[in-house]
Design a protein around this motif. Structure first.
Motif: not given
Length: 298
Positions: A10-12, A36, A38-39, A65, A149
């Protein structure tokens, strides 16, 4: 021994980078695929499809994730493919529960060497029909996650800032239909992971493979700052105003008609609901973990 490995990254997530994923892939020393996300929800679909081709799934990211990967594997036609959590999120509570202080490189090596998995339990939020992995919490913690956040500060900073002005809510908690708490409530934490928020051992007696949900309810008898200190070592369970119980069905309620602050696996739910019900889903997913004695000693 795993022959085909799928990495779901998860790149986020806070600690995920291409360099880290490449390091994980090189460590595998066998055929490996990388997907990867993306959403939100991508990891569920990727993991569900992976059961046809992978022998091991590595979830690279945070608790959210890991939850999606577990949900995908648990709902696949063949749900025996094991998963391993590679900690690359902000808190990594689940990894700490499963592996203690073991470095992730050693955990990956154990998984690749054929370490026997456990059959980990999940929970289901009935009102949302959503699976939960690390756990769920009402009250103070989800409000702090929201503030972290929105203000773009660390979770620890948000906890400290909120502690002095947090107002307990009128709440009630039922375990298998029996009321175990009713009154001013600081938080109610439900789940299988011993740790939440990375550093807080809210459920020190919990096991992820016993078929039950643990619940800890902290009332308003003590200051929020005091409870933050005590929960770092699990010492809160022995003080007045704290209820600790286990069951198959946990209902968490707010009684004044206002929405209940509620999160699971680090995700705060934007919902007007004043109550949530969680049920145990025993032995739902195959998960690589350290031997129980090693985890308990961590």
């Amino acid at each position: 021994m795993a022959d085909r490995v799928l990495i779901i990254a998860n790149p986020a997530a806070g600690g995920v980078s291409a360099a880290l994923v490449w390091q994980v892939a090189r460590r595998c020393r066998r055929p490996v695929s990388v997907r990867w996300t993306s959403t939100p929800g991508d990891a569920v679909d990727i993991a569900r499809a992976a059961t046809a081709s992978a022998d091991l799934v590595l979830a690279v990211g945070g608790d959210g994730t890991a939850r999606e990967v577990a949900a995908g594997l648990a709902t696949a036609w063949h749900h025996t493919v094991p998963m391993l959590v590679v900690p690359a999120g902000t808190a990594n509570s689940l990894y700490r529960t499963l592996w203690g202080e073991t470095p992730w490189l050693d955990a990956v090596e154990a998984a690749l060497s054929g370490a026997a998995p456990i059959r980990a339990d999940l929970a289901r939020v009935l009102e949302l029909d959503r699976l939960v992995l690390a756990g769920a919490c009402a009250g103070f913690p989800p409000q702090a996650i929201h503030e972290a956040k929105t203000r773009e500060v660390s979770y620890a900073a948000a906890l400290a800032s909120l502690a002095d002005r947090y107002e307990p809510y009128p709440g009630r908690v039922l375990v298998d239909g029996l009321i175990v708490h009713s009154g001013p409530t600081m938080l109610a934490n439900v789940g299988g992971s011993r740790f939440r928020g990375g550093a807080y051992e809210l459920l020190p007696h919990s096991r992820m493979d016993d078929g039950l949900l643990d619940v800890c309810v902290i009332g308003a008898e003590h200051s929020t700052l005091e409870m933050l200190r005590l929960t770092q070592t699990g010492a809160h369970v022995d003080v007045p105003g704290v209820v600790y119980a286990r069951g198959h069905r946990i209902r968490v309620e707010r009684l004044d008609g206002h929405p209940l602050w509620f999160e699971h696996d680090g995700e705060v739910l934007a919902s007007p609901r004043g109550s949530y019900t969680l049920t145990a889903v025993p032995s739902a997913v195959s998960m690589i973990a350290a031997p129980s004695a090693a985890v308990a000693a961590a």
